[in-house]
Design a protein around this motif. Sequence first.
Motif: not given
Lengths: 242, 218
Positions: A100-101, A73, A153, A149, A92, A88-89, A76-77, A104-105
């Motif tokens: 999101l990430a 994880t 990150m 997106r 959302m 795409l989600y 990958r981030s 959360k990440v």
Amino acid sequence: MISIENISKWYSDFRVLTDCTTSVKKGEVVVVCGPSGSGKSTLIKCVNGLEPVQEGRITVDGDEVTAKHANLTALRSRIGMVFQHFELYPHMSVLENLCLAQEKVLGRSRSEAVARAEKLLARVGMADHVKKYPSQLSGGQQQRIAIARSLAMDPIAMLFDEPTSALDPEMIKEVLDVMVELAQEGMTMMVVTHEMGFARKVADRVIFMDEGAIIEDRPTTEFFDNPVSERAKDFLSKILNH
Amino acid sequence: MADFDFNVIWSSLPFLWQGLQLSLWLTFLSIIGGIVLGTLLALARLSGILPLSLIAATYVNLIRSVPLILVIFWFFFLVPLAIGRPIGSFYSALIAFVLFEAAYYSEIMRAGIQSVKQGQVHAGQSTGLNYWQIQRYVVLPQAFRNMIPILVTQGIILFQDTSLVFVVSLRDFMTASSIVARTEGRLVEMYLFAAVVYFVICFSGSMLVRSLKSRMST
Ligand SMILES: Nc1ncnc2c1ncn2[C@@H]1O[C@H](COP(=O)(O)OP(=O)(O)OP(=O)(O)O)[C@@H](O)[C@H]1O
Ligand SMILES: [Mg+2]
């Protein structure tokens, strides 16, 4: 930056990848091409550990992806990935997709995440669409958001798996433009694509795959001007004359 | 048969309303509990961890091969034995319903989870989200949304099944109607009225399902 050493992969007894070795240096852009089913997607998914390999070693920025207890994880981030079908989600909004990430990440605060998202959306020309949902956008717009997106990150490298092949012809350019800009800014990129114009323009090297093996791995101009293997010649003549 | 007396309904309305409240409350709590437990079972089943998925699969298949009425009985007698004190018919019935319905909801949620494309999971993974975050923020909301019509349909069945709690002498709507019917000697009127109430509630539920489906397909 990305180093792939002698990897092989099987789906039960079907061999998808055969002894693949290559690398991508920092700031380099490498295009991967080859006929359908040759293992391009599989290879690129191995780079961020979405698919496990049975043999060989992959490292990204010194961290071994293929290690038994790799912190996938965290790895990958730091590597962005863009998919053929955008992914795409759907439940959302565009803004939530980008936040999101980050939250959360990376543990960014809401306001930090929103600020970063807005900046990247402006950069891919989607600033006016923050509140929309993916289903309200065209394919080209969705793909640009998917790129944003990933960029949110702050990745050290980006993987693209046929980012334009699900798009209507008139939308391909808007996505390629974003990718070209990214390449010119020095992003490390590994791109599965059949867009040979894009390859000629920004790729440092081209990898040609067939039946799970890397057949050619050469500087872009060399690859286009005199491909060595018959299979690459064949592939190029088909793809350039369609 | 000739002289119907529907006044009996009017005069026993408070009593019937209490029964209906119990039915609705039991349905509501069982749906919530059933979906939560069912989702966990579905996740266990799809976890790829053999012991976990085996336990979940066994549980689901076991529960689905016994009649609900038996499960209600079991828990009425077993729970007090297990914890050493009575917990009352309502809670034992609630536990029975949740555990029973969870088996059905888990199959629905499993189908829902499988309806979410693998690419969505890959997208989540590629941004560094972990397994639980992907389930929580990416997969389950979509699975749930895709399955809402079937979840509501199952809820309607559950509402009808609550009439079985008479076996542990709970006074649900059906039982209340029967009591009035027998004590007042107005069987036809009461059973007709009960049928109408069940029909109205379940039919509204079905209409809701239909409108949800058509809204989702646009
Ligand atoms: N999960 C899987 N199980 C079994 N075989 C698979 C699986 N995924 C891919 N394959 C097979 O592995 C081979 C390589 O697939 P891959 O998707 O990497 O090819 P590709 O080069 O990306 O092709 P395309 O251009 O069609 O995207 C194909 O023959 C495919 O059928
Ligand atoms: Mg592919």
